[in-house]
Design a protein around this motif. Structure first.
Motif, PDB file in Angstrom:
ATOM      1  N   ALA A 113       2.388   2.019  -8.445  1.00  0.00           N
ATOM      2  CA  ALA A 113       1.987   1.769  -7.074  1.00  0.00           C
ATOM      3  C   ALA A 113       0.770   2.272  -6.452  1.00  0.00           C
ATOM      4  O   ALA A 113       0.292   3.496  -7.106  1.00  0.00           O
ATOM      5  CB  ALA A 113       3.069   2.489  -6.185  1.00  0.00           C
ATOM      6  N   PHE A 115      -1.933   2.943  -2.949  1.00  0.00           N
ATOM      7  CA  PHE A 115      -1.899   2.875  -1.599  1.00  0.00           C
ATOM      8  C   PHE A 115      -3.355   3.205  -1.215  1.00  0.00           C
ATOM      9  O   PHE A 115      -4.167   3.790  -1.685  1.00  0.00           O
ATOM     10  CB  PHE A 115      -0.880   3.935  -1.057  1.00  0.00           C
ATOM     11  CG  PHE A 115       0.451   3.785  -1.276  1.00  0.00           C
ATOM     12  CD1 PHE A 115       1.202   2.843  -0.667  1.00  0.00           C
ATOM     13  CD2 PHE A 115       1.140   4.113  -2.710  1.00  0.00           C
ATOM     14  CE1 PHE A 115       2.701   2.807  -0.747  1.00  0.00           C
ATOM     15  CE2 PHE A 115       2.236   3.952  -2.814  1.00  0.00           C
ATOM     16  CZ  PHE A 115       3.148   3.391  -2.075  1.00  0.00           C
ATOM     17  N   HIS A 122      -5.573  -3.936   1.746  1.00  0.00           N
ATOM     18  CA  HIS A 122      -4.113  -4.386   1.755  1.00  0.00           C
ATOM     19  C   HIS A 122      -3.987  -5.532   1.145  1.00  0.00           C
ATOM     20  O   HIS A 122      -4.422  -6.503   1.426  1.00  0.00           O
ATOM     21  CB  HIS A 122      -3.492  -4.000   3.302  1.00  0.00           C
ATOM     22  CG  HIS A 122      -3.557  -2.578   3.598  1.00  0.00           C
ATOM     23  ND1 HIS A 122      -3.091  -2.495   4.812  1.00  0.00           N
ATOM     24  CD2 HIS A 122      -3.535  -1.629   2.822  1.00  0.00           C
ATOM     25  CE1 HIS A 122      -3.369  -1.018   5.117  1.00  0.00           C
ATOM     26  NE2 HIS A 122      -3.557  -0.436   3.948  1.00  0.00           N
ATOM     27  N   ASP A 123      -2.925  -5.561   0.434  1.00  0.00           N
ATOM     28  CA  ASP A 123      -2.325  -7.003  -0.468  1.00  0.00           C
ATOM     29  C   ASP A 123      -3.321  -7.381  -1.522  1.00  0.00           C
ATOM     30  O   ASP A 123      -3.392  -8.436  -2.314  1.00  0.00           O
ATOM     31  CB  ASP A 123      -2.063  -8.218   0.668  1.00  0.00           C
ATOM     32  CG  ASP A 123      -1.158  -7.680   1.784  1.00  0.00           C
ATOM     33  OD1 ASP A 123      -0.060  -7.172   1.213  1.00  0.00           O
ATOM     34  OD2 ASP A 123      -1.147  -7.948   2.948  1.00  0.00           O
ATOM     35  N   GLN A 133      -0.938  -1.094  -1.144  1.00  0.00           N
ATOM     36  CA  GLN A 133      -0.075  -1.327  -0.086  1.00  0.00           C
ATOM     37  C   GLN A 133      -0.661  -0.201   0.965  1.00  0.00           C
ATOM     38  O   GLN A 133      -1.413   0.662   0.993  1.00  0.00           O
ATOM     39  CB  GLN A 133       1.526  -0.556  -0.301  1.00  0.00           C
ATOM     40  CG  GLN A 133       1.846  -1.703  -1.470  1.00  0.00           C
ATOM     41  CD  GLN A 133       3.148  -1.122  -1.913  1.00  0.00           C
ATOM     42  OE1 GLN A 133       4.015  -0.706  -1.290  1.00  0.00           O
ATOM     43  NE2 GLN A 133       3.142  -0.771  -3.227  1.00  0.00           N
ATOM     44  N   GLY A 137       3.768   3.137   3.864  1.00  0.00           N
ATOM     45  CA  GLY A 137       5.157   2.792   3.053  1.00  0.00           C
ATOM     46  C   GLY A 137       5.158   3.781   1.846  1.00  0.00           C
ATOM     47  O   GLY A 137       6.164   3.494   1.048  1.00  0.00           O
ATOM     48  N   ALA A 141       8.449   4.344  -0.888  1.00  0.00           N
ATOM     49  CA  ALA A 141       7.954   3.899  -2.466  1.00  0.00           C
ATOM     50  C   ALA A 141       8.235   5.018  -3.562  1.00  0.00           C
ATOM     51  O   ALA A 141       8.681   4.820  -4.686  1.00  0.00           O
ATOM     52  CB  ALA A 141       6.696   3.121  -2.430  1.00  0.00           C
TER      53      ALA A 141
END
Lengths: 206, 206
Positions: A113, A115, A122-123, A133, A137, A141
């Motif tokens: 993951a 961030f 983002h994305d 992300q 979040g 996660a």
């Protein structure tokens, strides 16, 4: 279980021993002496023997170490006999480069993951299986996956706050690329990757 | 001239002392105790005093250290009172990220030349002032500029050969990002930046 009283400086050498043994195994070498290991690693044979003695009796006087056995033992001691999922914070140039390291893609420390607090990132897809992300979040996660290891690749100004966020999410080991000393609870292991400090210590000798 | 018998482990801590002093100076702090320095750095006050004693007498019993003076002294000892031009070998994702670090752009360690053996990368502009060149031209470029510091950001398989090339060109200090132990003449300082070995030493504690 390994004893926990080995100095950290010794623990930090073990991965290099493990790697040298892996290379010896690749060459089909079955036994290695502390002289050979020491020569490969730039460490004295006495240091090798002393370092290993913290964790058990691995060699026989005059016979050296069995490569496969010692390697397996070190893997178990360092908990390198399993994968550790990793969370990455920071999707800039450095974070992007790290996401493509083989070891962080399908090796022992897969980044699962990533961030970033920059909405423009983002994305974005860093890898086929890795989408940037929002930091909001992060906690969910990390908790959902039980991740314990984090990599911090954010600017110095953001590092302390992000690190505290990681710790609040249950992260216990942080590899810190930000050029700042983090102040975190004692149970959290932090190691800095700081090329400038390393270069500055080398120019002392020039 | 500083004495040359300080252990390397001490030399490696000095950049962190220097940085802590820089931060104290930014806060307009003029005097610092070994207790404070130690608390910032996670080192005992006794260790701070012992480390500094290798290089001279910098503090007065009970009065602490003068921030600006100690900082200047450490800068001189570490030769951080000048810039060191750096050559980078490897223009992949990592090399590209490094080329954009502020410290490697206009800081103390400006990367002034970058080389790669991949023809597809030649003539690519990593920064406005930095174009990827073929490895064949490395020796000339290094000699012409008298560069003594190199950064190795190439795959493990190419690292030893490239490192020998750098040494043949007069490089005396190498920051090695390749996950391999380099075997080089004794007068050459090598420090590895190896996130995997660091992570493996941290999972020991988890």
């Amino acid at each position: 279980m390994p004893p926990k009283d080995a100095p950290d400086i010794v623990v930090r050498r073990l991965p290099y021993y493990m790697r040298a043994l892996a290379q010896a195994a690749e060459r089909d070498q079955t036994v290695v002496s502390s002289q050979e290991l020491g020569a490969w690693l730039g460490v004295s044979p006495a240091q090798i023997r002393k370092d290993l003695s913290y964790f058990g009796e691995f060699g026989k006087q005059g016979l050296g170490y069995e490569v496969a056995y010692l390697r397996d033992q070190l893997r178990a001691i360092l908990r390198a006999d399993r994968d550790w999922q990793v969370v990455l914070v920071g999707a800039g140039a450095l974070g992007t480069a790290l996401a493509h390291y083989p070891v962080f893609t399908y090796g022992q420390f897969p980044i699962v993951a990533v961030f970033d607090n920059d909405p423009a990132k983002h994305d974005r897809r860093l890898r086929e299986d890795l989408v940037v992300q929002p930091v909001a979040g992060m906690e969910q996660a990390i908790c959902d996956r039980g991740i314990r290891v984090g990599i911090l690749a954010v600017p110095a100004g953001a590092a302390q706050e992000v690190a505290e966020g990681l710790v609040a999410c249950g992260i216990e080991a942080i590899l810190n690329y930000a050029p700042i000393r983090l102040s975190l609870p004692e149970h959290v292991r932090v190691q800095d990757i700081d090329p400038v400090a390393v270069l500055q210590s080398m120019t002392y000798y020039l």
